[in-house]
Design an enzyme around this catalytic site. Structure first.
Site, PDB file in Angstrom:
ATOM      1  N   LYS A 134       0.887  -1.322  -0.034  1.00 61.86           N
ATOM      2  CA  LYS A 134       0.018  -0.115   0.062  1.00 61.86           C
ATOM      3  C   LYS A 134       0.882   1.375   0.056  1.00 61.86           C
ATOM      4  O   LYS A 134       1.424   1.575   1.138  1.00 61.86           O
ATOM      5  CB  LYS A 134      -0.855   0.077   1.183  1.00 61.86           C
ATOM      6  CG  LYS A 134      -2.041   0.685   1.045  1.00 61.86           C
ATOM      7  CD  LYS A 134      -2.127   2.194   1.013  1.00 61.86           C
ATOM      8  CE  LYS A 134      -1.777   2.807   2.395  1.00 61.86           C
ATOM      9  NZ  LYS A 134      -1.655   4.385   1.966  1.00 61.86           N
ATOM     10  N   GLU A 208       9.099   2.400  11.171  1.00 61.72           N
ATOM     11  CA  GLU A 208      10.209   3.164  10.882  1.00 61.72           C
ATOM     12  C   GLU A 208       9.712   4.542  10.653  1.00 61.72           C
ATOM     13  O   GLU A 208       8.751   4.827  10.110  1.00 61.72           O
ATOM     14  CB  GLU A 208      10.818   2.747   9.513  1.00 61.72           C
ATOM     15  CG  GLU A 208      12.338   3.413   9.219  1.00 61.72           C
ATOM     16  CD  GLU A 208      13.200   2.748  10.456  1.00 61.72           C
ATOM     17  OE1 GLU A 208      13.507   3.849  11.063  1.00 61.72           O
ATOM     18  OE2 GLU A 208      13.416   1.620  10.461  1.00 61.72           O
ATOM     19  N   CYS A 242      12.883  10.993   6.482  1.00 63.88           N
ATOM     20  CA  CYS A 242      13.211  10.852   7.860  1.00 63.88           C
ATOM     21  C   CYS A 242      14.475  11.129   8.398  1.00 63.88           C
ATOM     22  O   CYS A 242      14.748  11.378   9.610  1.00 63.88           O
ATOM     23  CB  CYS A 242      12.548   9.612   8.340  1.00 63.88           C
ATOM     24  SG  CYS A 242      13.336   8.176   7.422  1.00 63.88           S
ATOM     25  N   GLU A 342       9.054  16.908  14.500  1.00 62.22           N
ATOM     26  CA  GLU A 342       9.650  16.739  13.377  1.00 62.22           C
ATOM     27  C   GLU A 342       8.938  17.526  12.406  1.00 62.22           C
ATOM     28  O   GLU A 342       7.649  17.873  12.431  1.00 62.22           O
ATOM     29  CB  GLU A 342       9.574  15.285  12.783  1.00 62.22           C
ATOM     30  CG  GLU A 342       9.928  15.000  11.371  1.00 62.22           C
ATOM     31  CD  GLU A 342       9.788  13.458  11.131  1.00 62.22           C
ATOM     32  OE1 GLU A 342       8.642  12.934  11.052  1.00 62.22           O
ATOM     33  OE2 GLU A 342      10.735  12.984  10.340  1.00 62.22           O
TER      34      GLU A 342
HETATM   35  C1  UN1 Z   1      13.921   8.372   4.431  1.00 57.64           C
HETATM   36  O1  UN1 Z   1      14.354   9.351   4.990  1.00 57.64           O
HETATM   37  O2  UN1 Z   1      12.842   8.455   4.612  1.00 57.64           O
HETATM   38  O3  UN1 Z   1      19.625   7.423   4.300  1.00 57.64           O
HETATM   39  C2  UN1 Z   1      14.717   7.061   4.069  1.00 57.64           C
HETATM   40  C3  UN1 Z   1      18.987   7.867   3.398  1.00 57.64           C
HETATM   41  C4  UN1 Z   1      18.250   7.290   2.392  1.00 57.64           C
HETATM   42  C5  UN1 Z   1      16.939   6.730   2.894  1.00 57.64           C
HETATM   43  C6  UN1 Z   1      15.976   7.524   3.531  1.00 57.64           C
HETATM   44  N1  UN1 Z   1      18.948   6.075   1.863  1.00 57.64           N
HETATM   45  O4  UN1 Z   1      19.090   9.174   3.498  1.00 57.64           O
END
Ligand code: UN1
Length: 452
Positions: A134, A208, A242, A342
């Site tokens: 999804k 995550e 993230c 955030e």
């Molecule tokens: C994310 O920020 O949602 O390390 C993942 C990184 C990428 C993945 C980020 N390879 O910034």
């Protein structure tokens, strides 16, 4: 919800077929997926940029992460190790091995429209599960192309199910009794709801979630290097990672110089169409993202000093996108909201500290724990940072982003729930350990008793 129910019944049939396919053969399918992704790298990068806006250099990186993940998962088909260990008893073998779990429900966000679905689905498939994906409702196109490629590579159709939709589809997937495993990437708030349902239903769950990642720049840092790092970390993907560098913690000896250097370069970042040459920063993904960034800019303004940016970007070529000026706040106090929460946008909070000890304390004093970064030439401080910073990933002399597919990715505290994506660890998540004892002695042997 009714689409999810159909997808589950199909995926259950797919699972019965796929679990019996030898793991090396499952890996072969993923190797072909890697080949197909590599052959279509430019075309899919372009459609991804059209779909969610980040510049082509970044969507190419997103594609490469998916390609790397495919080839890495493919080789694991010949490894999926268990252990064979000596038994306590003679003429008896003791071993552990890995089994698939069932139908895996995968919920992915918009910011890495290809890479994150591959991180989840490739190891899930390699381990012999079937998958219901999804994807984020802002990025249906990229996910659809990925699923088409999986089918073209020879994955039996019922093994992969694609369901588009927003919260309703996600909730139906998470709460479906015949989906024993959920992997979710998204906000900490949504993750809490997912976790409640999965906890109640005893599902295996990988979360995550958010980050508030800091880059620490100490007095002895190479400032030019740190400058390139923070620009990329804070404003790449318009801050919608993230792993984005959303806090900058600078030691007082270089604070003013470094912030001046940063403001000057940030002002010159080129916003625009991610498909145009020379664009540094694309738009935010949708109007809700703009509204959220606006809210945090107001909060930042009430708590600290706005140094740069702070509003929607205007100008030729920017009329039709959700462009936002790269924004820097200084004198951001530890514990203030902008320092703690955030934003998921191009907003950097700068905090001044006395020394490395204070920097480490400020870094650790947030509820998130994804990545951190320290710029220093002092090897002792670098190693102290690796052990003392409360994050899943710490970079030395590199920004907070840029994780590689074959190492575990994830965070501590409210960022995650103890699982990792990538690396060997993810194959443990998507499989169950089973133990087999084979006694060929021909008589009853009693463990713990006969030899003692
Ligand atoms: C994310 O920020 O949602 O390390 C993942 C990184 C990428 C993945 C980020 N390879 O910034």
């Amino acid at each position: 919800a009714s689409d999810i129910a159909l997808a589950v019944s199909s995926a259950k049939r797919g699972f019965q077929q796929w679990r019996r396919t030898p793991a090396p053969a499952r890996g072969d399918v993923l190797r072909r997926v890697g080949d197909l992704l590599a052959a279509r790298k430019e075309e899919i990068s372009d459609l991804m940029t059209r779909e969610m806006g980040k510049p082509l250099a970044e969507t190419r990186g997103d594609m490469q992460e998916g390609i790397d993940t495919a080839y890495y998962a493919a080789t694991e088909g010949r490894r999926l190790f268990g252990h064979t260990v000596p038994s306590e008893l003679a003429n008896k073998w003791a071993m552990s091995f890995r089994r698939p779990i069932g139908v895996a429900g995968l919920i992915t966000p918009f910011n890495f429209p290809l890479a994150i679905p591959t991180w989840k689905s490739f190891p899930a498939l390699l381990c012999g599960n079937s998958v219901i994906l999804k994807p984020g409702e802002d990025v249906p196109h990229t996910a659809t192309v990925l699923v088409e490629i999986l089918l073209e590579a020879g994955l039996p159709p019922e093994v992969i199910q694609l369901v588009h939709g927003a919260g309703e589809a996600g909730a139906a997937l998470v709460s479906h009794p015949e989906v024993p495993l959920i992997s979710f990437t998204g906000s900490t708030e949504t993750g809490a709801m997912v976790g409640e349902t999965c906890g109640r239903m005893h599902k295996r769950l990988s979360l995550e979630m958010g980050g508030k990642n800091a880059m620490i720049v100490l007095n002895d840092a190479d400032l030019d290097l740190a400058l390139e790092g923070v620009l990329w970390g804070a404003f790449g993907t318009t801050g919608q990672r993230c792993t984005a560098t959303s806090r900058l913690i600078v030691q007082e000896g270089v604070h003013d110089t470094f912030v001046d250097m940063l403001a000057k370069r940030t002002e010159n970042l080129v916003l625009g169409d991610g498909r145009a040459k020379g664009t540094d920063v694309g738009p935010l993904v949708n109007p809700e993202a703009v509204a959220k960034v606006d809210r945090y800019v107001a909060i930042g303004g009430s708590e600290s000093e706005l140094r740069l940016g702070g509003r929607r970007a205007a100008g030729p070529g920017l009329e039709h996108g959700y462009f936002y000026q790269p924004t820097i706040f200084t004198n951001v106090a530890p514990k203030s909201r902008l320092e703690q929460e955030e934003v998921f946008g191009p907003v950097l909070a700068v905090t001044r500290v006395k020394d490395a000890d204070e920097a480490f304390t400020v870094n650790n004093d947030v509820k998130y724990g994804l990545s951190s970064s320290v710029y220093t030439k002092d090897v002792s401080i670098a190693f102290r940072a690796l052990t003392e910073l409360d994050n899943g990933i710490t970079y030395i002399n590199a920004p907070t982003i840029g994780a590689e597919a074959h190492l575990p990715f994830g965070g501590v505290k409210q960022t995650g729930n103890g699982h990792r994506e990538g690396g060997w660890e993810v194959f443990e998540f998507y499989s169950e350990t089973k133990v087999g004892y084979v006694d060929y002695s021909g008589r009853l042997q009693r463990a713990q008793i006969d030899n003692y």
